[in-house]
Motif scaffolding. Structure first.
Motif, PDB file in Angstrom:
ATOM      1  N   GLU A 134      -2.965  -6.402  39.404  1.00  0.00           N
ATOM      2  CA  GLU A 134      -2.907  -7.737  39.787  1.00  0.00           C
ATOM      3  C   GLU A 134      -2.371  -8.874  38.834  1.00  0.00           C
ATOM      4  OE1 GLU A 134      -6.867 -10.589  41.387  1.00  0.00           O
ATOM      5  OE2 GLU A 134      -7.293  -8.438  40.690  1.00  0.00           O
ATOM      6  N   GLY A 135      -1.735  -9.744  39.358  1.00  0.00           N
ATOM      7  CA  GLY A 135      -1.429 -10.666  38.458  1.00  0.00           C
ATOM      8  C   GLY A 135      -0.086 -10.440  37.488  1.00  0.00           C
ATOM      9  N   ALA A 136       0.568  -9.333  37.922  1.00  0.00           N
ATOM     10  CA  ALA A 136       1.436  -8.695  36.811  1.00  0.00           C
ATOM     11  C   ALA A 136       2.831  -9.559  37.250  1.00  0.00           C
ATOM     12  CB  ALA A 136       1.722  -7.367  37.170  1.00  0.00           C
ATOM     13  N   LEU A 137       3.625  -9.642  36.267  1.00  0.00           N
ATOM     14  CA  LEU A 137       5.146 -10.112  36.195  1.00  0.00           C
ATOM     15  C   LEU A 137       5.764  -9.076  36.753  1.00  0.00           C
ATOM     16  CD1 LEU A 137       5.082 -12.082  32.719  1.00  0.00           C
ATOM     17  CD2 LEU A 137       4.527 -13.040  35.016  1.00  0.00           C
ATOM     18  N   VAL A 166       9.600  -3.167  37.427  1.00  0.00           N
ATOM     19  CA  VAL A 166       8.416  -3.009  36.274  1.00  0.00           C
ATOM     20  C   VAL A 166       7.402  -4.093  36.733  1.00  0.00           C
ATOM     21  CG1 VAL A 166       9.894  -2.279  34.322  1.00  0.00           C
ATOM     22  CG2 VAL A 166       9.583  -4.712  34.769  1.00  0.00           C
ATOM     23  N   TYR A 167       6.108  -3.980  36.089  1.00  0.00           N
ATOM     24  CA  TYR A 167       5.245  -4.815  36.684  1.00  0.00           C
ATOM     25  C   TYR A 167       4.499  -4.729  35.134  1.00  0.00           C
ATOM     26  CZ  TYR A 167       6.040  -3.381  41.456  1.00  0.00           C
ATOM     27  OH  TYR A 167       6.624  -3.000  42.409  1.00  0.00           O
ATOM     28  N   VAL A 168       4.619  -6.223  34.769  1.00  0.00           N
ATOM     29  CA  VAL A 168       4.154  -6.338  33.222  1.00  0.00           C
ATOM     30  C   VAL A 168       2.818  -7.430  33.301  1.00  0.00           C
ATOM     31  CG1 VAL A 168       4.767  -7.158  30.890  1.00  0.00           C
ATOM     32  CG2 VAL A 168       6.556  -6.058  32.731  1.00  0.00           C
ATOM     33  N   VAL A 169       1.783  -6.805  32.720  1.00  0.00           N
ATOM     34  CA  VAL A 169       0.417  -7.595  32.614  1.00  0.00           C
ATOM     35  C   VAL A 169       0.751  -8.288  31.171  1.00  0.00           C
ATOM     36  CG1 VAL A 169      -2.019  -7.770  32.494  1.00  0.00           C
ATOM     37  CG2 VAL A 169      -0.765  -6.224  34.350  1.00  0.00           C
ATOM     38  N   VAL A 170       0.411  -9.440  31.068  1.00  0.00           N
ATOM     39  CA  VAL A 170       0.356 -10.279  29.741  1.00  0.00           C
ATOM     40  C   VAL A 170      -0.774 -11.137  29.515  1.00  0.00           C
ATOM     41  CG1 VAL A 170       3.200 -10.326  29.585  1.00  0.00           C
ATOM     42  CG2 VAL A 170       1.522 -12.467  30.598  1.00  0.00           C
ATOM     43  N   ASP A 171      -1.190 -11.214  28.153  1.00  0.00           N
ATOM     44  CA  ASP A 171      -2.196 -12.202  27.761  1.00  0.00           C
ATOM     45  C   ASP A 171      -1.768 -12.893  26.715  1.00  0.00           C
ATOM     46  OD1 ASP A 171      -4.579 -13.232  27.317  1.00  0.00           O
ATOM     47  OD2 ASP A 171      -5.671 -11.550  26.592  1.00  0.00           O
ATOM     48  N   GLY A 172      -1.309 -14.145  27.188  1.00  0.00           N
ATOM     49  CA  GLY A 172      -0.773 -14.968  26.018  1.00  0.00           C
ATOM     50  C   GLY A 172       0.618 -14.323  25.640  1.00  0.00           C
ATOM     51  N   ASP A 203       0.838 -11.503  24.304  1.00  0.00           N
ATOM     52  CA  ASP A 203       0.623 -10.092  24.063  1.00  0.00           C
ATOM     53  C   ASP A 203       0.890  -9.311  25.505  1.00  0.00           C
ATOM     54  OD1 ASP A 203      -0.162 -10.276  21.461  1.00  0.00           O
ATOM     55  OD2 ASP A 203      -2.254 -10.793  22.154  1.00  0.00           O
ATOM     56  N   ILE A 204       1.592  -7.976  25.399  1.00  0.00           N
ATOM     57  CA  ILE A 204       1.794  -7.243  26.504  1.00  0.00           C
ATOM     58  C   ILE A 204       0.516  -6.317  26.726  1.00  0.00           C
ATOM     59  CG2 ILE A 204       3.398  -5.405  27.523  1.00  0.00           C
ATOM     60  CD1 ILE A 204       5.614  -6.728  25.919  1.00  0.00           C
ATOM     61  N   VAL A 205      -0.207  -6.761  27.801  1.00  0.00           N
ATOM     62  CA  VAL A 205      -1.325  -5.641  27.616  1.00  0.00           C
ATOM     63  C   VAL A 205      -0.961  -4.259  28.558  1.00  0.00           C
ATOM     64  CG1 VAL A 205      -3.473  -5.662  29.154  1.00  0.00           C
ATOM     65  CG2 VAL A 205      -2.947  -7.690  28.323  1.00  0.00           C
ATOM     66  N   SER A 206      -0.078  -4.454  29.422  1.00  0.00           N
ATOM     67  CA  SER A 206       0.368  -3.021  30.133  1.00  0.00           C
ATOM     68  C   SER A 206       1.554  -3.243  30.686  1.00  0.00           C
ATOM     69  CB  SER A 206      -0.640  -2.590  31.033  1.00  0.00           C
ATOM     70  OG  SER A 206      -0.660  -3.492  32.164  1.00  0.00           O
ATOM     71  N   VAL A 207       2.501  -2.178  30.964  1.00  0.00           N
ATOM     72  CA  VAL A 207       3.684  -2.131  31.824  1.00  0.00           C
ATOM     73  C   VAL A 207       3.673  -0.982  32.711  1.00  0.00           C
ATOM     74  CG1 VAL A 207       6.081  -1.831  31.524  1.00  0.00           C
ATOM     75  CG2 VAL A 207       4.870  -3.118  29.673  1.00  0.00           C
ATOM     76  N   THR A 208       4.001  -1.097  33.807  1.00  0.00           N
ATOM     77  CA  THR A 208       3.979   0.054  34.876  1.00  0.00           C
ATOM     78  C   THR A 208       5.444  -0.029  35.401  1.00  0.00           C
ATOM     79  OG1 THR A 208       1.798  -0.353  35.473  1.00  0.00           O
ATOM     80  CG2 THR A 208       3.179   0.910  37.151  1.00  0.00           C
ATOM     81  N   ALA A 209       5.895   1.307  35.657  1.00  0.00           N
ATOM     82  CA  ALA A 209       7.474   1.072  36.153  1.00  0.00           C
ATOM     83  C   ALA A 209       7.615   1.904  37.153  1.00  0.00           C
ATOM     84  CB  ALA A 209       8.603   1.667  35.049  1.00  0.00           C
ATOM     85  N   LYS A 210       8.486   1.656  38.064  1.00  0.00           N
ATOM     86  CA  LYS A 210       8.648   2.440  39.340  1.00  0.00           C
ATOM     87  C   LYS A 210      10.218   2.570  39.626  1.00  0.00           C
ATOM     88  CE  LYS A 210       4.452   1.366  42.015  1.00  0.00           C
ATOM     89  NZ  LYS A 210       3.718   0.761  43.229  1.00  0.00           N
ATOM     90  N   GLY A 211      10.462   3.839  40.031  1.00  0.00           N
ATOM     91  CA  GLY A 211      11.923   3.868  40.035  1.00  0.00           C
ATOM     92  C   GLY A 211      12.425   5.224  40.926  1.00  0.00           C
ATOM     93  N   ASP A 212      11.951   5.264  42.339  1.00  0.00           N
ATOM     94  CA  ASP A 212      12.052   6.568  42.997  1.00  0.00           C
ATOM     95  C   ASP A 212      13.283   7.404  43.103  1.00  0.00           C
ATOM     96  OD1 ASP A 212       9.269   6.040  43.386  1.00  0.00           O
ATOM     97  OD2 ASP A 212       9.605   4.885  45.419  1.00  0.00           O
TER      98      ASP A 212
END
Length: 305
Positions: free
Chosen positions: A131-134, A147-153, A155-164
């Motif tokens: 939720e709220g990812a770039l 890619v779906y990137v969650v940031v806090d300021g 800081d990179i909080v998490s990264v998810t990638a998809k490439g079927d």
């Protein structure tokens, strides 16, 4: 009497020659078999002596150069040395390795007993979108990588990638492994996954674009200097962070540089420049033009401050 002796002598000699021929042929039986690799058929040729595998050769002209071809070159000797197909696959070339081992088993007549199970297909699309990812997309080896990137300021909080569409067992490894590395390092300046350079670069490029869309960067770029120089395929842009007279960090982008050549300079040279605190470093072998562009752009950025 002499005639009888001659007949006996001829018989003995003939029997001896027959035995020698039989022994020679029994020293090696040639077997062949084919299995499906990554790009096409992989054919193996075995010479066996009883239960011993004397030698193994493999041919797979459709396998990927530098990946599947490594298995073609390396695995047969391992099988012959181990006298068995139960050896470790060549890293990054699972499908070709499995094809070689399957063909060996088939040639030996033990396919049904020891054929390896089909490698399961990983379901990359099942990962939830944070939720709220770039989000951003870049071109991978087989298709789009998102890619779906969650940031806090900053800081990179998490990264998810998809490439079927990325290759299972190669590009899929980058999809699975690289996002966590980027999040842990809080930067895209991490090593790509071995054997999956194109997919790795796509993930890193997409993360950079996602961060840029929010005005964020994967490096501390406050007060950074930028400059551009002409590379081999197009413009190469550098971002340089300085503290006084010291080069704190350097990043480079050159999306038009040749993958596996100029891209190596893009990935490797900035860190060398930052470490040496100077552009007077050796360029990356085989990528002279891109290396020179990076150094020229860094120099121009420093002169502009």
């Amino acid at each position: 009497m002499k005639k009888g002796l001659i007949i006996v002598l001829v018989f003995v000699l003939s029997f001896g020659f027959l035995q020698v021929a039989t022994n020679l042929t029994s020293q090696g039986e040639t077997l062949t078999a084919t299995a499906k690799g990554f790009g096409g058929d992989v054919t193996v040729t075995l010479i066996v002596d009883g239960d011993d595998i004397v030698s193994v050769t493999a041919a797979g002209p459709s396998e990927t150069q530098g990946i599947g071809s490594n298995a073609i070159d390396q695995l047969p000797a391992k099988i012959a040395e181990a006298d068995s197909a139960d050896v470790d696959s060549v890293s990054g070339a699972t499908l070709t390795s499995n094809a070689i081992k399957q063909a060996v088993r088939t040639a030996l007549g033990i396919e049904s007993a020891e054929q390896p199970a089909e490698e399961p297909v990983k379901e990359t699309s099942a990962q939830p979108i944070p939720e709220g990812a770039l989000t951003a997309t870049a071109k991978g080896f087989g298709g789009d990588v998102t890619v779906y990137v969650v940031v806090d300021g900053d800081d990179i909080v998490s990264v998810t990638a998809k490439g079927d569409s990325e290759t299972q067992g190669i590009g899929s490894n980058a999809i699975d492994q690289l996002p966590a590395k980027i999040a842990e390092a809080d930067s895209t300046e991490v090593d790509g996954v071995s054997g999956a350079t194109v997919t790795s670069n796509a993930i890193k490029k997409a993360v950079e674009e996602a961060l840029a869309s929010a005005g964020t960067s994967s490096e501390a770029t406050e007060g950074a200097l930028t400059a551009t120089a002409k590379g081999f395929g197009g413009d190469v842009t550098v971002t340089v962070v300085v503290e006084g007279d010291n080069i704190v960090s350097v990043t480079a982008k050159g999306d038009s540089e040749t993958q596996g050549i100029g891209s190596n300079a893009i990935e490797q040279l900035p860190a060398k420049i930052a470490e040496a605190d100077s552009v007077d470093v050796d360029g990356v072998s085989g990528a002279t033009i891109t290396s020179n562009a990076i150094k020229e752009a860094v120099k121009a950025a420093l002169e502009a401050q």
